[in-house]
Design an enzyme around this catalytic site. Structure first.
Site, short mmCIF file in Angstrom:
data_model
loop_
_atom_site.label_atom_id
_atom_site.label_comp_id
_atom_site.label_asym_id
_atom_site.label_seq_id
_atom_site.Cartn_x
_atom_site.Cartn_y
_atom_site.Cartn_z
N CYS A 95 -4.37 1.09 -2.17
CA CYS A 95 -4.27 -0.22 -1.51
C CYS A 95 -3.25 -1.10 -2.23
CB CYS A 95 -5.61 -0.93 -1.56
SG CYS A 95 -6.89 -0.21 -0.52
N GLU A 107 -3.48 -4.19 -3.16
CA GLU A 107 -4.04 -4.99 -4.25
C GLU A 107 -4.17 -4.15 -5.52
OE1 GLU A 107 -5.14 -4.47 -1.22
OE2 GLU A 107 -6.57 -5.98 -0.56
N CYS A 131 -10.91 -2.78 -4.15
CA CYS A 131 -9.93 -3.75 -4.63
C CYS A 131 -10.60 -5.00 -5.18
CB CYS A 131 -8.95 -4.12 -3.52
SG CYS A 131 -7.83 -2.74 -3.15
N GLU A 158 0.46 5.25 0.81
CA GLU A 158 -0.40 6.29 1.38
C GLU A 158 0.05 7.68 0.93
OE1 GLU A 158 -0.72 5.48 5.60
OE2 GLU A 158 -2.05 3.78 5.18
N ASN A 193 0.83 -1.21 0.00
CA ASN A 193 0.00 0.00 0.00
C ASN A 193 0.87 1.27 0.00
OD1 ASN A 193 0.60 -0.92 2.66
ND2 ASN A 193 -1.02 0.32 3.55
N1 THU Z 1 -5.45 -1.22 2.56
C1 THU Z 1 -4.95 -2.02 1.58
O1 THU Z 1 -3.80 -1.88 1.16
N2 THU Z 1 -5.77 -2.97 1.07
C2 THU Z 1 -7.06 -3.17 1.44
O2 THU Z 1 -7.75 -3.97 0.84
C3 THU Z 1 -7.61 -2.45 2.59
C4 THU Z 1 -6.78 -1.33 3.09
C5 THU Z 1 -4.59 -0.15 3.09
C6 THU Z 1 -5.05 1.24 2.73
C7 THU Z 1 -4.41 2.06 3.83
O3 THU Z 1 -3.10 2.39 3.42
C8 THU Z 1 -4.34 1.10 5.01
O4 THU Z 1 -4.55 -0.20 4.49
C9 THU Z 1 -5.36 1.38 6.09
O5 THU Z 1 -6.63 1.41 5.57
#
Ligand code: THU
Length: 135
Positions: free
Chosen positions: A53, A55, A90, A44, A42
């Site tokens: 995310c 995925e 995702c 941010e 992920n």
């Molecule tokens: N996140 C993912 O990478 N995949 C998901 O399916 C759910 C959430 C990440 C997004 C964010 O950076 C962190 O998890 C908290 O929500």
């Protein structure tokens, strides 16, 4: 690449996560019929809502690598104890690749606690919207 191998790759991908705001790291690994595995973490952003995310990043990498279908299995590993399932967005992103190749990938969701949830993408996202709906 079996279940545990793919989960291990997703776990390793978490190391590259850029998650200074939530502190929640996620790794994703996609396995294709040709044996290729594409992984990502992920990403941010200070403008929180723009965060990507793991995925979705993996999907974009795979598309850019030329994959158009053949998605057989997906592993997602979160830094929390509980298994980390793909969010709704995702699931939709994964469904695009799945529909391109007519596959229904297995999705393994893992966390640091060791439990694994296994489901078909079609169970996680029944009646998915797709290209056919645009015709
Ligand atoms: N996140 C993912 O990478 N995949 C998901 O399916 C759910 C959430 C990440 C997004 C964010 O950076 C962190 O998890 C908290 O929500």
């Amino acid at each position: 690449m079996n279940r545990d191998g793919l989960i291990a790759i997703a776990h390793r991908a978490m190391d590259n996560a850029y998650a200074p705001y939530s502190g929640f790291r996620v790794g994703a690994a996609l396995r294709f019929a040709d044996g290729t595995v594409v992984s990502a973490s992920n990403v941010e952003n200070a403008s929180y809502g723009l965060s990507l995310c793991a995925e979705s990043v993996a999907l974009a990498k795979a598309m850019d690598d030329g994959h158009r279908g053949g998605l057989e299995a997906v592993a997602v590993h979160g830094s929390g104890d509980a298994p980390s399932p793909p969010c709704g967005r995702c699931r939709q992103m994964l469904a695009e690749m799945a529909q391109l190749g007519g596959t229904d990938p297995l999705v393994w969701c893992a966390g640091e606690g060791g439990d694994v949830i296994e489901a078909r993408l079609s169970e996680l996202l029944p009646h998915a919207f797709g290209r056919a709906n645009l015709e």
